[in-house]
Design a protein around this motif. Structure first.
Motif, PDB file in Angstrom:
ATOM      1  N   GLU A 176      29.454  -2.745  52.885  1.00  9.38           N
ATOM      2  CA  GLU A 176      28.771  -3.297  51.708  1.00  9.38           C
ATOM      3  C   GLU A 176      29.644  -4.347  51.023  1.00  9.38           C
ATOM      4  O   GLU A 176      29.158  -5.415  50.638  1.00  9.38           O
ATOM      5  CB  GLU A 176      28.422  -2.186  50.714  1.00  9.38           C
ATOM      6  CG  GLU A 176      27.342  -1.244  51.171  1.00  9.38           C
ATOM      7  CD  GLU A 176      25.971  -1.859  51.091  1.00  9.38           C
ATOM      8  OE1 GLU A 176      25.737  -2.734  50.232  1.00  9.38           O
ATOM      9  OE2 GLU A 176      25.116  -1.467  51.909  1.00  9.38           O
ATOM     10  N   VAL A 177      30.926  -4.048  50.860  1.00  7.82           N
ATOM     11  CA  VAL A 177      31.841  -4.986  50.214  1.00  7.82           C
ATOM     12  C   VAL A 177      31.950  -6.256  51.051  1.00  7.82           C
ATOM     13  O   VAL A 177      31.862  -7.376  50.521  1.00  7.82           O
ATOM     14  CB  VAL A 177      33.231  -4.345  49.992  1.00  7.82           C
ATOM     15  CG1 VAL A 177      34.271  -5.387  49.605  1.00  7.82           C
ATOM     16  CG2 VAL A 177      33.145  -3.260  48.927  1.00  7.82           C
ATOM     17  N   ARG A 178      32.122  -6.103  52.350  1.00  5.76           N
ATOM     18  CA  ARG A 178      32.221  -7.280  53.231  1.00  5.76           C
ATOM     19  C   ARG A 178      30.951  -8.115  53.178  1.00  5.76           C
ATOM     20  O   ARG A 178      31.011  -9.342  53.080  1.00  5.76           O
ATOM     21  CB  ARG A 178      32.505  -6.850  54.661  1.00  5.76           C
ATOM     22  CG  ARG A 178      33.924  -6.403  54.865  1.00  5.76           C
ATOM     23  CD  ARG A 178      34.168  -6.007  56.296  1.00  5.76           C
ATOM     24  NE  ARG A 178      35.551  -5.597  56.474  1.00  5.76           N
ATOM     25  CZ  ARG A 178      35.957  -4.786  57.414  1.00  5.76           C
ATOM     26  NH1 ARG A 178      35.108  -4.296  58.298  1.00  5.76           N
ATOM     27  NH2 ARG A 178      37.224  -4.454  57.503  1.00  5.76           N
ATOM     28  N   ASP A 179      29.808  -7.455  53.248  1.00  3.82           N
ATOM     29  CA  ASP A 179      28.530  -8.176  53.192  1.00  3.82           C
ATOM     30  C   ASP A 179      28.382  -8.910  51.868  1.00  3.82           C
ATOM     31  O   ASP A 179      27.947 -10.065  51.837  1.00  3.82           O
ATOM     32  CB  ASP A 179      27.350  -7.212  53.388  1.00  3.82           C
ATOM     33  CG  ASP A 179      27.240  -6.694  54.806  1.00  3.82           C
ATOM     34  OD1 ASP A 179      27.918  -7.240  55.702  1.00  3.82           O
ATOM     35  OD2 ASP A 179      26.483  -5.718  55.012  1.00  3.82           O
ATOM     36  N   GLU A 180      28.729  -8.237  50.794  1.00  2.00           N
ATOM     37  CA  GLU A 180      28.609  -8.850  49.467  1.00  2.00           C
ATOM     38  C   GLU A 180      29.519 -10.059  49.340  1.00  2.00           C
ATOM     39  O   GLU A 180      29.116 -11.099  48.830  1.00  2.00           O
ATOM     40  CB  GLU A 180      28.926  -7.821  48.381  1.00  2.00           C
ATOM     41  CG  GLU A 180      28.600  -8.274  46.988  1.00  2.00           C
ATOM     42  CD  GLU A 180      27.131  -8.546  46.756  1.00  2.00           C
ATOM     43  OE1 GLU A 180      26.816  -9.531  46.053  1.00  2.00           O
ATOM     44  OE2 GLU A 180      26.288  -7.789  47.269  1.00  2.00           O
ATOM     45  N   LEU A 181      30.743  -9.933  49.846  1.00  2.04           N
ATOM     46  CA  LEU A 181      31.672 -11.067  49.791  1.00  2.04           C
ATOM     47  C   LEU A 181      31.197 -12.217  50.670  1.00  2.04           C
ATOM     48  O   LEU A 181      31.285 -13.383  50.275  1.00  2.04           O
ATOM     49  CB  LEU A 181      33.076 -10.622  50.204  1.00  2.04           C
ATOM     50  CG  LEU A 181      33.801  -9.728  49.208  1.00  2.04           C
ATOM     51  CD1 LEU A 181      35.111  -9.216  49.805  1.00  2.04           C
ATOM     52  CD2 LEU A 181      34.045 -10.445  47.895  1.00  2.04           C
ATOM     53  N   GLU A 182      30.683 -11.901  51.857  1.00  4.77           N
ATOM     54  CA  GLU A 182      30.159 -12.956  52.725  1.00  4.77           C
ATOM     55  C   GLU A 182      28.953 -13.632  52.096  1.00  4.77           C
ATOM     56  O   GLU A 182      28.842 -14.860  52.127  1.00  4.77           O
ATOM     57  CB  GLU A 182      29.790 -12.381  54.090  1.00  4.77           C
ATOM     58  CG  GLU A 182      30.983 -12.037  54.944  1.00  4.77           C
ATOM     59  CD  GLU A 182      30.591 -11.356  56.243  1.00  4.77           C
ATOM     60  OE1 GLU A 182      29.386 -11.284  56.567  1.00  4.77           O
ATOM     61  OE2 GLU A 182      31.508 -10.886  56.936  1.00  4.77           O
ATOM     62  N   ASN A 183      28.055 -12.841  51.519  1.00  5.86           N
ATOM     63  CA  ASN A 183      26.858 -13.406  50.907  1.00  5.86           C
ATOM     64  C   ASN A 183      27.198 -14.226  49.668  1.00  5.86           C
ATOM     65  O   ASN A 183      26.572 -15.249  49.421  1.00  5.86           O
ATOM     66  CB  ASN A 183      25.859 -12.313  50.549  1.00  5.86           C
ATOM     67  CG  ASN A 183      25.236 -11.696  51.782  1.00  5.86           C
ATOM     68  OD1 ASN A 183      25.199 -12.305  52.843  1.00  5.86           O
ATOM     69  ND2 ASN A 183      24.765 -10.471  51.641  1.00  5.86           N
ATOM     70  N   SER A 184      28.175 -13.780  48.893  1.00  3.66           N
ATOM     71  CA  SER A 184      28.528 -14.536  47.696  1.00  3.66           C
ATOM     72  C   SER A 184      29.150 -15.870  48.083  1.00  3.66           C
ATOM     73  O   SER A 184      28.925 -16.880  47.428  1.00  3.66           O
ATOM     74  CB  SER A 184      29.466 -13.742  46.792  1.00  3.66           C
ATOM     75  OG  SER A 184      30.729 -13.564  47.403  1.00  3.66           O
ATOM     76  N   GLY A 185      29.919 -15.893  49.161  1.00  4.42           N
ATOM     77  CA  GLY A 185      30.484 -17.154  49.638  1.00  4.42           C
ATOM     78  C   GLY A 185      29.410 -18.106  50.111  1.00  4.42           C
ATOM     79  O   GLY A 185      29.440 -19.301  49.817  1.00  4.42           O
ATOM     80  N   ASN A 186      28.435 -17.588  50.855  1.00  7.71           N
ATOM     81  CA  ASN A 186      27.325 -18.419  51.325  1.00  7.71           C
ATOM     82  C   ASN A 186      26.485 -18.909  50.165  1.00  7.71           C
ATOM     83  O   ASN A 186      26.041 -20.052  50.151  1.00  7.71           O
ATOM     84  CB  ASN A 186      26.447 -17.643  52.309  1.00  7.71           C
ATOM     85  CG  ASN A 186      27.156 -17.393  53.622  1.00  7.71           C
ATOM     86  OD1 ASN A 186      28.080 -18.101  53.985  1.00  7.71           O
ATOM     87  ND2 ASN A 186      26.734 -16.359  54.328  1.00  7.71           N
ATOM     88  N   GLN A 187      26.255 -18.044  49.192  1.00  2.23           N
ATOM     89  CA  GLN A 187      25.452 -18.430  48.037  1.00  2.23           C
ATOM     90  C   GLN A 187      26.148 -19.540  47.263  1.00  2.23           C
ATOM     91  O   GLN A 187      25.512 -20.479  46.804  1.00  2.23           O
ATOM     92  CB  GLN A 187      25.197 -17.221  47.125  1.00  2.23           C
ATOM     93  CG  GLN A 187      24.265 -17.516  45.973  1.00  2.23           C
ATOM     94  CD  GLN A 187      22.901 -17.991  46.441  1.00  2.23           C
ATOM     95  OE1 GLN A 187      22.319 -17.429  47.359  1.00  2.23           O
ATOM     96  NE2 GLN A 187      22.389 -19.037  45.836  1.00  2.23           N
ATOM     97  N   HIS A 188      27.473 -19.460  47.166  1.00  3.50           N
ATOM     98  CA  HIS A 188      28.218 -20.501  46.465  1.00  3.50           C
ATOM     99  C   HIS A 188      28.043 -21.846  47.173  1.00  3.50           C
ATOM    100  O   HIS A 188      27.834 -22.865  46.521  1.00  3.50           O
ATOM    101  CB  HIS A 188      29.700 -20.115  46.382  1.00  3.50           C
ATOM    102  CG  HIS A 188      30.532 -21.117  45.673  1.00  3.50           C
ATOM    103  ND1 HIS A 188      30.395 -21.386  44.328  1.00  3.50           N
ATOM    104  CD2 HIS A 188      31.515 -21.941  46.122  1.00  3.50           C
ATOM    105  CE1 HIS A 188      31.253 -22.330  43.977  1.00  3.50           C
ATOM    106  NE2 HIS A 188      31.950 -22.675  45.045  1.00  3.50           N
ATOM    107  N   ARG A 189      28.105 -21.831  48.516  1.00  6.31           N
ATOM    108  CA  ARG A 189      27.913 -23.073  49.270  1.00  6.31           C
ATOM    109  C   ARG A 189      26.493 -23.613  49.098  1.00  6.31           C
ATOM    110  O   ARG A 189      26.292 -24.816  48.947  1.00  6.31           O
ATOM    111  CB  ARG A 189      28.209 -22.834  50.753  1.00  6.31           C
ATOM    112  CG  ARG A 189      29.682 -22.766  51.026  1.00  6.31           C
ATOM    113  CD  ARG A 189      29.974 -22.692  52.520  1.00  6.31           C
ATOM    114  NE  ARG A 189      31.000 -21.677  52.683  1.00  6.31           N
ATOM    115  CZ  ARG A 189      30.862 -20.542  53.311  1.00  6.31           C
ATOM    116  NH1 ARG A 189      29.754 -20.256  53.939  1.00  6.31           N
ATOM    117  NH2 ARG A 189      31.847 -19.680  53.382  1.00  6.31           N
ATOM    118  N   ILE A 190      25.513 -22.729  49.112  1.00  7.18           N
ATOM    119  CA  ILE A 190      24.118 -23.149  48.915  1.00  7.18           C
ATOM    120  C   ILE A 190      23.952 -23.759  47.532  1.00  7.18           C
ATOM    121  O   ILE A 190      23.311 -24.799  47.374  1.00  7.18           O
ATOM    122  CB  ILE A 190      23.162 -21.957  49.118  1.00  7.18           C
ATOM    123  CG1 ILE A 190      23.161 -21.550  50.592  1.00  7.18           C
ATOM    124  CG2 ILE A 190      21.761 -22.296  48.638  1.00  7.18           C
ATOM    125  CD1 ILE A 190      22.481 -20.226  50.858  1.00  7.18           C
TER     126      ILE A 190
END
Length: 132
Positions: free
Chosen positions: A26-40
């Motif tokens: 969950e932590v890894r997914d959240e960190l990956e998604n937050s990074g992608n969201q920042h780029r978007i």
């Protein structure tokens, strides 16, 4: 006081380790998604108003809160696994009585027996409500 049997301890250890791995994912997914969201967000950066910025800040705070809860859960699991290694698992930290296998099945990171936990919650719940 009846101690946990070896099969019970193994079952709880497996549960703790599985829960830890789930939280880690969950932590890894959240960190990956937050990074992608920042780029978007950077790619789609159009001038927004104060309301947009406020909403973005609230969502970021919410995501951090979720991460904090997951990390706290992982720390609780690590502490429970350490108590297992030390031979202290399943013993109430307040009164020294057995925590109980049924309670540990439901809440494997429990540090207190149900009686002590209820007393603690009553005591600290009172502190959270100011009296006039």
């Amino acid at each position: 006081m009846a101690a946990l049997t070896h099969p019970q301890l193994e079952q709880l250890t497996r549960k703790l380790k599985a829960d830890y791995q789930a939280l880690l994912r969950e932590v890894r997914d959240e960190l990956e998604n937050s990074g992608n969201q920042h780029r978007i967000d950077l790619l789609n950066s159009e001038p927004g108003d104060a309301g947009d910025e406020s909403m973005a800040n609230a969502l970021a705070d919410f995501n951090l809160t979720i991460l904090d809860r997951h990390i706290d859960g992982m720390r609780d699991i690590e502490a429970a696994l350490q108590r297992i290694k030390n031979g202290e698992y399943g013993v109430c930290i307040d009164c020294g009585d057995e925590v109980g296998f049924t309670r540990l099945q439901a809440y494997p990171t429990a540090k207190r027996c149900i009686v002590c936990q209820e007393q603690r919650e009553k005591h600290y719940a009172q502190e959270g409500h100011p009296k006039m």
